[in-house]
Design an enzyme around this catalytic site. Structure first.
Site, PDB file in Angstrom:
ATOM      1  N   PRO A 110       0.834  -1.204   0.000  1.00 12.87           N
ATOM      2  CA  PRO A 110       0.000   0.000   0.000  1.00 12.87           C
ATOM      3  C   PRO A 110       0.875   1.263   0.000  1.00 12.87           C
ATOM      4  O   PRO A 110       1.899   1.307   0.672  1.00 12.87           O
ATOM      5  CB  PRO A 110      -0.800  -0.109   1.300  1.00 12.87           C
ATOM      6  CG  PRO A 110      -0.684  -1.522   1.742  1.00 12.87           C
ATOM      7  CD  PRO A 110       0.566  -2.082   1.154  1.00 12.87           C
ATOM      8  N   GLY A 114       3.098   3.853   5.496  1.00 13.14           N
ATOM      9  CA  GLY A 114       4.057   3.488   6.539  1.00 13.14           C
ATOM     10  C   GLY A 114       4.765   2.169   6.307  1.00 13.14           C
ATOM     11  O   GLY A 114       5.526   1.725   7.158  1.00 13.14           O
ATOM     12  N   LEU A 115       4.529   1.523   5.150  1.00  9.08           N
ATOM     13  CA  LEU A 115       5.155   0.218   4.921  1.00  9.08           C
ATOM     14  C   LEU A 115       6.357   0.284   3.967  1.00  9.08           C
ATOM     15  O   LEU A 115       6.812  -0.738   3.463  1.00  9.08           O
ATOM     16  CB  LEU A 115       4.111  -0.780   4.400  1.00  9.08           C
ATOM     17  CG  LEU A 115       2.978  -1.110   5.378  1.00  9.08           C
ATOM     18  CD1 LEU A 115       2.034  -2.151   4.807  1.00  9.08           C
ATOM     19  CD2 LEU A 115       3.518  -1.600   6.717  1.00  9.08           C
ATOM     20  N   GLY A 116       6.824   1.485   3.701  1.00  6.06           N
ATOM     21  CA  GLY A 116       8.063   1.616   2.932  1.00  6.06           C
ATOM     22  C   GLY A 116       7.901   1.393   1.445  1.00  6.06           C
ATOM     23  O   GLY A 116       8.849   0.979   0.768  1.00  6.06           O
ATOM     24  N   SER A 117       6.720   1.697   0.914  1.00  6.91           N
ATOM     25  CA  SER A 117       6.482   1.476  -0.514  1.00  6.91           C
ATOM     26  C   SER A 117       7.492   2.235  -1.393  1.00  6.91           C
ATOM     27  O   SER A 117       8.016   1.684  -2.366  1.00  6.91           O
ATOM     28  CB  SER A 117       5.039   1.896  -0.821  1.00  6.91           C
ATOM     29  OG  SER A 117       4.907   2.291  -2.130  1.00  6.91           O
ATOM     30  N   ALA A 119      10.593   3.211  -0.745  1.00 11.24           N
ATOM     31  CA  ALA A 119      11.937   2.619  -0.705  1.00 11.24           C
ATOM     32  C   ALA A 119      11.948   1.276  -1.436  1.00 11.24           C
ATOM     33  O   ALA A 119      12.880   0.969  -2.184  1.00 11.24           O
ATOM     34  CB  ALA A 119      12.372   2.424   0.746  1.00 11.24           C
ATOM     35  N   ASP A 161      14.346   3.144   6.276  1.00 14.28           N
ATOM     36  CA  ASP A 161      13.538   2.416   5.279  1.00 14.28           C
ATOM     37  C   ASP A 161      14.427   1.789   4.197  1.00 14.28           C
ATOM     38  O   ASP A 161      14.301   0.603   3.888  1.00 14.28           O
ATOM     39  CB  ASP A 161      12.518   3.358   4.608  1.00 14.28           C
ATOM     40  CG  ASP A 161      11.380   3.730   5.536  1.00 14.28           C
ATOM     41  OD1 ASP A 161      11.529   3.553   6.761  1.00 14.28           O
ATOM     42  OD2 ASP A 161      10.340   4.209   5.040  1.00 14.28           O
TER      43      ASP A 161
HETATM   44  C1  MEV Z   1       9.262   6.372   8.132  1.00 13.75           C
HETATM   45  O1  MEV Z   1       9.114   5.043   7.708  1.00 13.75           O
HETATM   46  C2  MEV Z   1       9.978   6.433   9.451  1.00 13.75           C
HETATM   47  C3  MEV Z   1      10.186   7.838  10.012  1.00 13.75           C
HETATM   48  O2  MEV Z   1      10.908   7.660  11.228  1.00 13.75           O
HETATM   49  C4  MEV Z   1      10.964   8.726   9.070  1.00 13.75           C
HETATM   50  C5  MEV Z   1      12.406   8.299   8.891  1.00 13.75           C
HETATM   51  O3  MEV Z   1      12.940   7.574   9.718  1.00 13.75           O
HETATM   52  O4  MEV Z   1      12.997   8.761   7.906  1.00 13.75           O
HETATM   53  C6  MEV Z   1       8.866   8.491  10.340  1.00 13.75           C
END
Ligand code: MEV
Length: 322
Positions: A110, A114-117, A119, A161
């Protein structure tokens, strides 16, 4: 180094690359301010790319299959992440003449959740292009390359990430410190719930930065408290102590709320997971929506997932680590 210009037109060379989604178990946001964090790959969700010899003179053509977008690398500006990644691969390998290659990208991860799509898609496409050109990136090289793409996505990334998607192992990450892979004492069962509210990391990272500039002492105390949670989580992970890990996830969630990066949906889903028997739960990644993670005893995964589904989670993923 091989080059597509030398291939007979009827012999299309193909090369594949893939990279997993990532999950931050502890320490997001504070990690940008040099505190440690713990992240794991999620191999059940992947970005995949295939590079195929293209039409002579066609140049690099990108096919983002999941969103149905097809474009020439040269037709988009510097800030388009996939084209930016490909240009960096070519620069890295010292290739001046643009090869003729079609790059197809597919991803189950997704977006902006927040799942690193970002990267993972950059890592998959960089791996496929480099392999097609006859070169294998080491995980450290790939991580450094994807870090540049991460900077496009959100200016001041910590680097966590790109590191976890390139190394594909549980990691203990701290900026400016050597990377450590993490021993895990017992298998962890995690239920990941997509809140359905997408939230670009750049926004929450930028807000935390502004708040930190306004109230440095308060924010530095929060970052240090997160760092302390992460240190304790490392010991609990090594000991396979699920109850302590769950309690630490709850503590980390409270600190993220105090930082202002949580959303009512994250808090509600975390509470639903705990009531259904999870050992602990928190948001994961940039926050303000995106994904939540809950640590569960193996036998409870279905029940917790069902409770989250009924509470409105859009997608659920059960994953094991260790
Ligand atoms: C994002 O996946 C994680 C954060 O800590 C940002 C980062 O570490 O660059 C929110």
């Amino acid at each position: 180094m091989s080059n597509s210009q030398h291939d007979p037109p009827d012999q299309k060379r193909r090369a594949w690359g893939s990279a997993p989604a990532k999950l931050i178990l502890f320490g997001e946001h504070a990690v940008v301010y040099d505190q440690p964090a713990i992240a794991v790959p999620m191999p059940s969700l992947k970005a995949r790319a295939v590079a195929v010899t293209g039409r002579r003179g066609g140049g690099v053509i990108l096919h983002a299959e999941t969103i149905g977008r097809h474009y020439l690398m040269d037709a988009v500006g510097e800030s388009e992440p996939l084209a930016f990644t490909c240009r960096n691969v070519l620069r890295w390998l010292g290739i001046e003449r643009q090869p003729d290659v079609d790059l197809h990208l597919m991803s189950d991860i997704p977006i902006a959740s927040g799942l690193g799509s970002g990267a993972a898609t950059a890592a998959a496409i960089a791996r496929a292009l480099a392999r097609w050109l006859g070169y294998e990136f080491s995980p450290a090289q790939l991580s450094a390359l994807v870090y540049r793409t991460e900077q496009l996505h959100h200016g001041t990334p910590s680097g966590i990430d790109n590191t976890v998607v390139a190394f594909e192992q549980p990691i203990w990450f701290r900026r400016h410190a050597p990377l450590e892979t993490l021993p895990i004492g017992a298998r962890l069962c995690l239920v990941v719930a997509d809140s359905g509210e997408s939230s670009p990391t750049r926004i929450t990272v930028g807000e935390v930065r502004r708040q930190w500039q306004r109230e440095p002492a308060q924010y530095e105390a929060l970052f240090a408290a997160v760092g302390d949670v992460v240190q304790r989580a490392r010991a609990a992970l090594a000991a396979g102590d699920g109850a302590t890990l769950g309690a630490l996830m709850n503590e980390n969630q409270q600190l993220l709320e105090a930082m202002g990066v949580s959303a009512p949906t994250n808090e509600r889903l975390a509470e639903v997971a705990r009531r259904a028997g999870a050992l602990g739960a928190k948001l994961s990644g940039g926050g303000r929506g995106g994904n939540n993670v809950a640590l569960v005893a193996r036998g409870d995964a279905e029940r917790v997932a069902e409770a989250l589904r009924q509470a409105g989670a859009r997608q659920l993923f059960v994953t094991e680590v260790g």
